[in-house]
Design a protein around this motif. Structure first.
Motif, short mmCIF file in Angstrom:
data_model
loop_
_atom_site.label_atom_id
_atom_site.label_comp_id
_atom_site.label_asym_id
_atom_site.label_seq_id
_atom_site.Cartn_x
_atom_site.Cartn_y
_atom_site.Cartn_z
N ARG A 44 0.64 -1.19 -0.27
CA ARG A 44 -0.01 -0.38 -0.08
C ARG A 44 0.97 1.42 0.25
O ARG A 44 2.32 1.27 0.23
N SER A 45 0.32 2.37 0.44
CA SER A 45 1.06 3.49 0.26
C SER A 45 2.29 3.87 0.83
O SER A 45 3.13 5.00 0.68
N ILE A 46 2.39 3.79 2.14
CA ILE A 46 3.23 3.61 3.37
C ILE A 46 4.73 2.52 3.05
O ILE A 46 5.53 2.89 4.13
N THR A 47 4.68 2.16 2.39
CA THR A 47 6.13 1.06 2.36
C THR A 47 6.66 1.89 0.37
O THR A 47 5.91 1.47 -0.40
N CYS A 91 -9.28 3.15 -8.37
CA CYS A 91 -9.49 2.01 -7.58
C CYS A 91 -10.10 3.14 -5.66
O CYS A 91 -11.42 2.22 -5.97
N ASN A 92 -10.10 3.54 -5.68
CA ASN A 92 -10.62 4.45 -4.65
C ASN A 92 -11.34 5.59 -4.77
O ASN A 92 -11.19 6.78 -4.34
N ALA A 93 -11.52 5.89 -6.51
CA ALA A 93 -11.72 7.35 -6.47
C ALA A 93 -13.02 7.62 -5.50
O ALA A 93 -13.69 8.98 -5.82
N ALA A 257 -9.25 9.00 3.32
CA ALA A 257 -10.42 9.77 2.05
C ALA A 257 -10.74 8.53 1.08
O ALA A 257 -11.43 8.30 1.04
N GLY A 258 -9.68 7.69 1.10
CA GLY A 258 -9.83 6.71 -0.17
C GLY A 258 -10.70 5.11 0.28
O GLY A 258 -10.75 3.92 -0.36
N TYR A 259 -10.68 5.44 1.69
CA TYR A 259 -10.81 3.86 2.61
C TYR A 259 -12.36 3.66 2.72
O TYR A 259 -12.69 3.67 3.46
N SER A 260 -12.58 3.51 1.33
CA SER A 260 -14.19 2.96 1.66
C SER A 260 -13.57 1.25 1.28
O SER A 260 -13.49 0.96 1.14
N MET A 340 -5.00 4.49 13.82
CA MET A 340 -6.49 4.79 13.87
C MET A 340 -6.56 4.27 11.89
O MET A 340 -7.39 3.35 11.38
N ARG A 341 -5.69 4.46 11.25
CA ARG A 341 -5.53 3.54 9.71
C ARG A 341 -6.19 2.57 9.69
O ARG A 341 -6.97 1.34 9.07
N LYS A 342 -5.05 1.34 10.89
CA LYS A 342 -5.37 0.02 10.74
C LYS A 342 -6.70 -0.50 11.12
O LYS A 342 -7.47 -1.21 10.55
O1 LIG Z 1 -4.44 5.01 -3.27
C1 LIG Z 1 -3.77 6.58 -3.45
O2 LIG Z 1 -3.49 6.54 -4.04
C2 LIG Z 1 -3.65 6.26 -1.29
O3 LIG Z 1 -3.54 7.39 -0.89
C3 LIG Z 1 -4.08 5.25 -0.47
O4 LIG Z 1 -5.97 5.07 -0.63
C4 LIG Z 1 -4.28 5.47 0.71
O5 LIG Z 1 -4.30 3.81 1.68
P1 LIG Z 1 -2.72 3.19 1.87
O6 LIG Z 1 -2.59 2.73 0.97
O7 LIG Z 1 -1.80 3.82 1.81
O8 LIG Z 1 -3.67 2.47 2.88
#
Ligand SMILES: O=C(O)C(=O)[C@H](O)COP(=O)(O)O
Ligand SMILES: NC(=O)C1=CN([C@@H]2O[C@H](COP(=O)(O)OP(=O)(O)OC[C@H]3O[C@@H](n4cnc5c(N)ncnc54)[C@H](O)[C@@H]3O)[C@@H](O)[C@H]2O)C=CC1
Length: 376
Positions: A44-47, A91-93, A257-260, A340-342
């Motif tokens: 995901r985006s944090i790695t 994906c999360n638009a 914001a993208g966490y649906s 909180m995200r987790k």
């Molecule tokens: O898709 C993106 O770009 C984002 O910013 C993600 O929604 C962020 O979520 P994580 O990948 O950090 O879980």
């Protein structure tokens, strides 16, 4: 096959366990030793995926990021080593679009100034910006789009300059990727000069990347400008946002914001499709089979909703006030931002809620907003 997956990626077991062993990892602390024997790496985006993480691995067949943004991935490194990569564009638009729209409704209610009648400027008219515009236009809001790249590519929509947005928009919503070089770089696109030039009573919403706004400058400007209202989902220095800035925002959330549920599921599913294609396997699973039914079967309207009722309806799907409160209470705890995200209880998208109208006309705008269901 060893399939390493970020622990915050839903539905990996039903989608990937037929293909190999699914091994979860913590996205912030992943090490090269953990990646050493991976055949597939799904992040995901944090790695940060770069030479340091991957150099010891000589068997990687695929790297996927279940995100829209790719700023955490060294794409040149992957290309140089012939490692196929895919992200999950769009994906999360819908999730981001609905988040920004709901934030505007919430803010309108809080400051007692209706959204209806305002002009909204969208900076970055790609997937998330367009999804935000779709909600606003369904509700009859005038939208101005700024996207010099799309304009130059010949996109048929009308575009305006950023200066026009600054001059004419009551609300500015940011939807650009983070880029640090080039003619259209977005790092500190909103620097002190631009922030100081925001017109009186502007609402500024950032759900793209924290460093599109100079956060120190925002603190400085906002401290002098009570008229500005801020909705911030993303921050410079994540996972440690500046506490002074959190205090100055009307709504503050930890990059969710993208966490649906739909958005996250789509992200995983798009990587599943990509990997199947790469391995020449049939992608015979169905995304809709994975999603649970929504806890409200139907909402029936006797009269068309006004803005207050629309907000109440939106709150059935997502109550932003809850996340704002949890965030303020926990972000200073150790790992507060990430915890909180987790543990985020994934909200649903408007499409999960069915509406019924009893012989009402003129309610097409609700289905244009994304709610499902038809008149009775
Ligand atoms: O898709 C993106 O770009 C984002 O910013 C993600 O929604 C962020 O979520 P994580 O990948 O950090 O879980
Ligand atoms: N907060 C969250 O949870 C999420 C944040 N994001 C972030 O939002 C960003 C945008 O996502 P999408 O809309 O899906 O990306 P996209 O690539 O579909 O659209 C981005 C648009 O920004 C435009 N753009 C680039 N530089 C610009 C500039 N200087 N001025 C105006 N427009 C510019 C591009 O031409 C493009 O049309 C992602 O890159 C990601 O960083 C995405 C999803 C979730």
């Amino acid at each position: 096959m060893n399939i390493l997956v970020d622990e915050n990626m839903p539905y990996v077991i039903p989608l990937f366990s037929d293909m190999g062993e699914v091994i979860p990892f913590n996205g912030r602390s992943l090490t090269s030793a953990q990646v050493h024997d991976a055949d597939v790496l799904l992040v995901r985006s944090i790695t940060n995926v770069n030479a340091e993480l991957l150099a010891g691995n000589h068997r990687l067949k695929f790297v996927g990021s279940a995100t829209i943004g790719t700023d955490h991935v060294d794409l040149a490194y992957l290309a140089k080593h012939n490692i196929p990569f895919s992200n999950a564009p769009g994906c999360n638009a819908t999730a981001v679009g609905e988040f920004a729209f709901i934030a505007m409704l919430e803010l309108a209610q809080r400051v007692n100034s209706p959204l209806k009648g305002k002009v909204v400027g969208i900076v970055g008219a790609g997937n998330t910006g367009t999804a935000t515009a779709k909600c606003l236009q369904a509700y009859g809001i005038k939208v101005l789009l700024n996207d010099p790249i799309k304009a130059a590519e010949g996109d048929s929509r009308s575009f305006v300059s950023l200066d026009t947005i600054m001059a004419q928009a009551d609300i500015i919503s940011l939807h650009v990727p983070i880029t640090r070089t080039g003619e259209h770089k977005t790092k500190h696109l909103f620097d002190e000069a631009r922030l100081s030039a925001l017109k009186q009573n502007t609402w500024l919403i950032n759900c793209c990347r924290g460093d599109v706004i100079d956060n120190q400058a925002l603190i400085k400007v906002k401290q002098k400008r009570a008229d500005l209202k801020l909705v911030l989902d993303v921050w410079e220095g994540e996972p440690k946002p500046l506490p002074e800035l959190v205090a100055l925002a009307e709504f503050a959330t930890p990059h969710i914001a993208g966490y649906s549920l739909e958005g996250k599921a789509r992200g995983t599913f798009m990587l599943y499709q990509k990997l199947c294609q790469l391995l020449n396997l049939p992608a015979d699973k169905n995304l809709l089979d994975l999603l649970p039914t929504f806890n409200i079967k139907e909402v029936e309207f006797m009269t068309a909703p006004n803005e207050k009722a629309l907000l109440q309806l939106a709150r059935f799907v997502y109550d932003l006030r809850d996340d704002d409160q949890i965030f303020r209470n926990t972000f200073l705890n150790q790992n507060g931002f990430d915890t909180m995200r987790k543990n985020h209880l994934h909200r649903r998208e408007f499409s999960a809620l069915a509406l019924a109208y009893n012989n009402l006309s003129d309610v097409d705008w609700l289905s244009n907003l994304g709610f499902s269901g038809v008149g009775k």
